[in-house]
Design a protein around this motif. Sequence first.
Motif, PDB file in Angstrom:
ATOM      1  N   ASP A   1      39.356 -71.146 -46.682  1.00 54.66           N
ATOM      2  CA  ASP A   1      38.077 -71.321 -47.363  1.00 54.66           C
ATOM      3  C   ASP A   1      36.947 -71.488 -46.352  1.00 54.66           C
ATOM      4  OD1 ASP A   1      39.175 -71.133 -49.873  1.00 54.66           O
ATOM      5  OD2 ASP A   1      39.370 -73.294 -50.160  1.00 54.66           O
ATOM      6  N   VAL A   2      37.206 -72.232 -45.285  1.00 52.57           N
ATOM      7  CA  VAL A   2      36.194 -72.421 -44.246  1.00 52.57           C
ATOM      8  C   VAL A   2      35.893 -71.095 -43.567  1.00 52.57           C
ATOM      9  CG1 VAL A   2      35.642 -73.614 -42.087  1.00 52.57           C
ATOM     10  CG2 VAL A   2      36.879 -74.813 -43.884  1.00 52.57           C
ATOM     11  N   PHE A   3      36.924 -70.309 -43.276  1.00 50.84           N
ATOM     12  CA  PHE A   3      36.705 -68.998 -42.675  1.00 50.84           C
ATOM     13  C   PHE A   3      35.777 -68.145 -43.543  1.00 50.84           C
ATOM     14  CE2 PHE A   3      39.400 -70.253 -39.610  1.00 50.84           C
ATOM     15  CZ  PHE A   3      40.682 -69.739 -39.493  1.00 50.84           C
ATOM     16  N   CYS A   4      36.063 -68.131 -44.830  1.00 53.93           N
ATOM     17  CA  CYS A   4      35.263 -67.297 -45.742  1.00 53.93           C
ATOM     18  C   CYS A   4      33.814 -67.765 -45.772  1.00 53.93           C
ATOM     19  CB  CYS A   4      35.875 -67.316 -47.137  1.00 53.93           C
ATOM     20  SG  CYS A   4      37.504 -66.546 -47.215  1.00 53.93           S
ATOM     21  N   ASP A   5      33.611 -69.073 -45.799  1.00 52.76           N
ATOM     22  CA  ASP A   5      32.244 -69.599 -45.774  1.00 52.76           C
ATOM     23  C   ASP A   5      31.539 -69.213 -44.484  1.00 52.76           C
ATOM     24  OD1 ASP A   5      32.539 -70.747 -48.232  1.00 52.76           O
ATOM     25  OD2 ASP A   5      32.973 -72.759 -47.480  1.00 52.76           O
ATOM     26  N   ALA A   6      32.230 -69.331 -43.367  1.00 47.66           N
ATOM     27  CA  ALA A   6      31.621 -69.006 -42.078  1.00 47.66           C
ATOM     28  C   ALA A   6      31.293 -67.520 -41.987  1.00 47.66           C
ATOM     29  CB  ALA A   6      32.558 -69.402 -40.941  1.00 47.66           C
ATOM     30  N   LYS A   7      32.199 -66.696 -42.459  1.00 45.01           N
ATOM     31  CA  LYS A   7      31.975 -65.246 -42.408  1.00 45.01           C
ATOM     32  C   LYS A   7      30.797 -64.855 -43.294  1.00 45.01           C
ATOM     33  CE  LYS A   7      34.518 -60.889 -42.804  1.00 45.01           C
ATOM     34  NZ  LYS A   7      33.757 -60.214 -43.860  1.00 45.01           N
ATOM     35  N   ARG A   8      30.733 -65.477 -44.457  1.00 40.55           N
ATOM     36  CA  ARG A   8      29.623 -65.181 -45.361  1.00 40.55           C
ATOM     37  C   ARG A   8      28.294 -65.674 -44.791  1.00 40.55           C
ATOM     38  NH1 ARG A   8      31.850 -67.236 -49.368  1.00 40.55           N
ATOM     39  NH2 ARG A   8      31.075 -69.327 -49.065  1.00 40.55           N
ATOM     40  N   GLY A   9      28.317 -66.770 -44.081  1.00 40.77           N
ATOM     41  CA  GLY A   9      27.087 -67.352 -43.579  1.00 40.77           C
ATOM     42  C   GLY A   9      26.596 -66.813 -42.264  1.00 40.77           C
ATOM     43  N   HIS A  10      27.396 -65.956 -41.599  1.00 41.58           N
ATOM     44  CA  HIS A  10      26.998 -65.458 -40.279  1.00 41.58           C
ATOM     45  C   HIS A  10      26.050 -64.285 -40.438  1.00 41.58           C
ATOM     46  CE1 HIS A  10      27.518 -65.140 -35.943  1.00 41.58           C
ATOM     47  NE2 HIS A  10      27.554 -63.829 -36.109  1.00 41.58           N
ATOM     48  N   PRO A  11      24.854 -64.327 -39.833  1.00 38.73           N
ATOM     49  CA  PRO A  11      23.832 -63.306 -40.122  1.00 38.73           C
ATOM     50  C   PRO A  11      24.205 -61.904 -39.697  1.00 38.73           C
ATOM     51  CG  PRO A  11      23.110 -64.792 -38.374  1.00 38.73           C
ATOM     52  CD  PRO A  11      24.335 -65.394 -38.974  1.00 38.73           C
ATOM     53  N   THR A  12      25.120 -61.729 -38.719  1.00 36.87           N
ATOM     54  CA  THR A  12      25.473 -60.379 -38.307  1.00 36.87           C
ATOM     55  C   THR A  12      26.743 -59.884 -38.959  1.00 36.87           C
ATOM     56  OG1 THR A  12      26.752 -61.169 -36.419  1.00 36.87           O
ATOM     57  CG2 THR A  12      24.403 -60.734 -36.066  1.00 36.87           C
ATOM     58  N   ALA A  13      27.310 -60.670 -39.850  1.00 39.59           N
ATOM     59  CA  ALA A  13      28.598 -60.295 -40.440  1.00 39.59           C
ATOM     60  C   ALA A  13      28.529 -60.152 -41.946  1.00 39.59           C
ATOM     61  CB  ALA A  13      29.651 -61.328 -40.080  1.00 39.59           C
ATOM     62  N   ILE A  14      27.327 -59.956 -42.483  1.00 38.74           N
ATOM     63  CA  ILE A  14      27.161 -59.951 -43.934  1.00 38.74           C
ATOM     64  C   ILE A  14      26.892 -58.540 -44.412  1.00 38.74           C
ATOM     65  CG2 ILE A  14      25.825 -60.909 -45.842  1.00 38.74           C
ATOM     66  CD1 ILE A  14      27.498 -62.893 -44.234  1.00 38.74           C
ATOM     67  N   THR A  15      27.861 -57.954 -45.067  1.00 37.35           N
ATOM     68  CA  THR A  15      27.622 -56.650 -45.659  1.00 37.35           C
ATOM     69  C   THR A  15      26.989 -56.801 -47.035  1.00 37.35           C
ATOM     70  OG1 THR A  15      29.867 -56.663 -46.539  1.00 37.35           O
ATOM     71  CG2 THR A  15      29.529 -55.615 -44.402  1.00 37.35           C
ATOM     72  N   THR A  16      27.455 -57.772 -47.806  1.00 42.28           N
ATOM     73  CA  THR A  16      26.913 -57.969 -49.147  1.00 42.28           C
ATOM     74  C   THR A  16      25.436 -58.302 -49.100  1.00 42.28           C
ATOM     75  OG1 THR A  16      29.033 -58.746 -49.953  1.00 42.28           O
ATOM     76  CG2 THR A  16      27.113 -59.357 -51.225  1.00 42.28           C
ATOM     77  N   GLY A  17      25.069 -59.244 -48.249  1.00 36.09           N
ATOM     78  CA  GLY A  17      23.669 -59.644 -48.175  1.00 36.09           C
ATOM     79  C   GLY A  17      22.789 -58.513 -47.707  1.00 36.09           C
ATOM     80  N   GLN A  18      23.244 -57.719 -46.726  1.00 37.85           N
ATOM     81  CA  GLN A  18      22.452 -56.602 -46.254  1.00 37.85           C
ATOM     82  C   GLN A  18      22.264 -55.583 -47.378  1.00 37.85           C
ATOM     83  OE1 GLN A  18      24.809 -55.412 -42.953  1.00 37.85           O
ATOM     84  NE2 GLN A  18      23.953 -56.947 -41.567  1.00 37.85           N
ATOM     85  N   ALA A  19      23.356 -55.291 -48.072  1.00 41.62           N
ATOM     86  CA  ALA A  19      23.243 -54.332 -49.174  1.00 41.62           C
ATOM     87  C   ALA A  19      22.296 -54.848 -50.240  1.00 41.62           C
ATOM     88  CB  ALA A  19      24.626 -54.073 -49.778  1.00 41.62           C
ATOM     89  N   LEU A  20      22.357 -56.139 -50.500  1.00 42.91           N
ATOM     90  CA  LEU A  20      21.496 -56.722 -51.520  1.00 42.91           C
ATOM     91  C   LEU A  20      20.032 -56.662 -51.106  1.00 42.91           C
ATOM     92  CD1 LEU A  20      21.343 -58.187 -54.194  1.00 42.91           C
ATOM     93  CD2 LEU A  20      21.713 -60.325 -52.985  1.00 42.91           C
ATOM     94  N   ALA A  21      19.773 -56.990 -49.828  1.00 43.14           N
ATOM     95  CA  ALA A  21      18.394 -56.965 -49.359  1.00 43.14           C
ATOM     96  C   ALA A  21      17.811 -55.558 -49.451  1.00 43.14           C
ATOM     97  CB  ALA A  21      18.328 -57.471 -47.924  1.00 43.14           C
ATOM     98  N   GLU A  22      18.662 -54.554 -49.200  1.00 43.91           N
ATOM     99  CA  GLU A  22      18.188 -53.179 -49.213  1.00 43.91           C
ATOM    100  C   GLU A  22      18.133 -52.598 -50.621  1.00 43.91           C
ATOM    101  OE1 GLU A  22      20.985 -51.286 -46.739  1.00 43.91           O
ATOM    102  OE2 GLU A  22      20.388 -52.351 -44.914  1.00 43.91           O
ATOM    103  N   ASN A  23      18.929 -53.105 -51.553  1.00 42.93           N
ATOM    104  CA  ASN A  23      19.086 -52.462 -52.862  1.00 42.93           C
ATOM    105  C   ASN A  23      19.079 -53.473 -53.990  1.00 42.93           C
ATOM    106  OD1 ASN A  23      19.855 -49.592 -51.945  1.00 42.93           O
ATOM    107  ND2 ASN A  23      21.280 -50.864 -50.807  1.00 42.93           N
ATOM    108  N   LYS A  24      18.168 -54.440 -53.944  1.00 39.30           N
ATOM    109  CA  LYS A  24      18.247 -55.503 -54.936  1.00 39.30           C
ATOM    110  C   LYS A  24      17.588 -55.129 -56.260  1.00 39.30           C
ATOM    111  CE  LYS A  24      14.131 -57.996 -53.283  1.00 39.30           C
ATOM    112  NZ  LYS A  24      13.651 -59.274 -52.742  1.00 39.30           N
ATOM    113  N   HIS A  25      16.907 -53.980 -56.313  1.00 39.21           N
ATOM    114  CA  HIS A  25      16.219 -53.625 -57.538  1.00 39.21           C
ATOM    115  C   HIS A  25      17.081 -52.729 -58.425  1.00 39.21           C
ATOM    116  CE1 HIS A  25      12.624 -55.545 -56.170  1.00 39.21           C
ATOM    117  NE2 HIS A  25      12.565 -54.793 -55.089  1.00 39.21           N
TER     118      HIS A  25
END
Length: 740
Positions: free
Chosen positions: A365-389
């Motif tokens: 669980d800690v690994f998943c939180d860290a991976k999600r929170g790392h700014p260079t390791a986020i595919t979901t967040g990048q996709a969301l920022a680019e395609n949130k509409h």
Amino acid sequence: MLGNALPRQCGLATYTSHSVKALRASFPRLRIDHYAMDDGFGVTYGPEVAMAIPAADISSYVRAASAIQRSGAELLWIHHEFGIFGGAAGDHLLALLRHVDLPLVVTLHTVLARPDPDQLRVMQALVAKADRLIVMAREAARLLETVYGVSAERIVVIPHGAPDRALLDTSVMKSRLRLGSGPVVLTFGLLSPGKGIETAIQAMPRIVSKHPELLYLVVGATHPVLLRREGEAYRERLKGLAAELGLQEHVRFVGDFLEDEDLLDYLQAADVYLTPYPGREQVTSGTLAYALAMGRPVVSTPYIHAEEALADGIGTFVPFGDSDAIASAITDLLNDPLSLSAHARRIWQAARSTIWEENARVVMDVFCDAKRGHPTAITTGQALAENKHVRLEGIAAMTDDVGIIQHSVLGVPDRRNGYCIDDNARALKLMCETRAGDPEERRRLALIYAAFIEHAWNDERGRFRNFMGYDRQWLEEEGSEDSNGRTLWTLGHVLRSAPDDFMRRWARELFDKALPLAEAMQSPRAIAFTMLGMAAVLEVEPGHERCRALLRRSVDLFTRLLADAHRPSWPWFEIVLSYDNARLSQAMIEAGRVLQDQAAIDLGLDTLRWLLGKQRAPEGHFRPVGTESFGKPFEEPASFDQQPLEATATIEACLSARRCDADPVWMAAASKAFGWFAGDNDLAMPLANEDRTLCYDGLTRDGVNLNRGAESILALQMARHSMAALMAEYEERPQLAVVL
């Protein structure tokens, strides 16, 4: 994984290797490369170690960093102890970290209250780089906050892991190890000064006077550093002390570095485990964790780890350096064998939460939180920022002048299956809530879907029809409860969100006309859909008393459903998991919010947290409840088939939760569910097409279902709309934000 590794003889090597073993056992699909620090004293590592890093050679840290980056690793886990890394206070490690750009989790085996300047410098650099920090004691977490300025949300306390064995009567192992039938007191660990063994030996004569058959075992090899410096001189001094006190027959040294199974045999032979550390600073003790896991009653000095692990009467404390107190405590325990046996069982049961299997799950669980929170390791967040509409093109392509067509064949609308009110209701709700796309196009589509719903109302039955053929003929006189509930939900949201006055007036009139059908509904999902619609109405018309009364009645019904279906491991509204599960929790959250009923909100939040756990794959990504598990009481969810609506329902439920509760878990869970569309799923296959206008119909064992029906296309766009709304919630209150 970077740390020490077996067969190096030290507690950190044992812990690190056992951590790797536990993760591999619990998550078979997880690949772990173990990088081992090497002290240059001739340890030969096996194939389970990917690379040995000479501790004194700073260039080897850079080479290791390059290997880690090239390997495709998604996260780096470091087990830190100052003594295992080269340079001043181990600062060679910082050279490696400068060349690695990965999510970083650090387990700190020592947290110093009074670091020297080099130790402070290294620790500050390390904690600044880490996404998450794991410690094994609450006191260590406190020191990280107060001495090193680490924010609490980056710190996780995970107790020392331990092996799992059944609780045995000590006589079994005493016989196997030929230790006699008398009481056994045991201390184990790498032998070195500063562990209080002298004080323990000095306590033995008093104990032997009461229990003449007592045997005190000091188990463990001499620490390798001490062994290289002076050989076995320290062990011989301890033996000399025992001889001076006439304890030759009562103090026995087992000087081998024991394999795990042999060590556990000795622990299970002990009546009392003794840890006589002479000072409080010991933050972590693997020996104590192992003893508790074997159910051994403990006498201990109050060092930091012991204070926490032995709280609430689990152990017996004695003052530092007090041999008389040790003698009295052990004698009292041995004087009452029945009480000692009962105490052992309580200890064993309390320690089940620390076994390696549980440790691995929490660490993941800690690994998943860290991976999600790392700014260079986020595919979901990048996709969301680019395609949130929201993108309307795919929806429009499935819509004619009657409504949105249900199904497609490989993306081509399939007219043979006609239309249903479920999809038209979803589409109308989205058109009224989103502000994406051309306003005139949204209005045009909204009128088509509203006209379909208006035509679906059967005044004679007081119900909505659901299915219509392509020839515009209704295929039934009334639809299912779920389709009627979903339509009421949409009408409530149109009343709340439609941009045009005439559309809101139309929705209010039809909602009131259809509201009586809510009183006869039996399906929990139909009731949940209706609750969501009623909650939306009460947001804009709080004086709608009939709506308020029905919503209150529904909350009471759901509370009873939960009580009826509840089991210790099943806090859910039904004895099965089915489709749109998150809507049940969401309905309680939204109802509680408009009714100002905190109990209903809490019930919704608690059940949603439980459901999120059921929808999490062992590797940490989102896994919707598969259709293969529908209708199976109290069973764990099946993996397939996975439907887009489940991801959307989870995201929207998390949005509702976030509006009532500031816990970052809701953004994290919604992000995982959103990532499912982009390929963060069991098959690593995206469900959305490249321009995010269409969505495949689901994920099967064999891959994606290549059809793209209205339900799936709408699910993707509703998910994007809700994720944008959730991001806006965090942007408005940045102090609660998490990095996606």
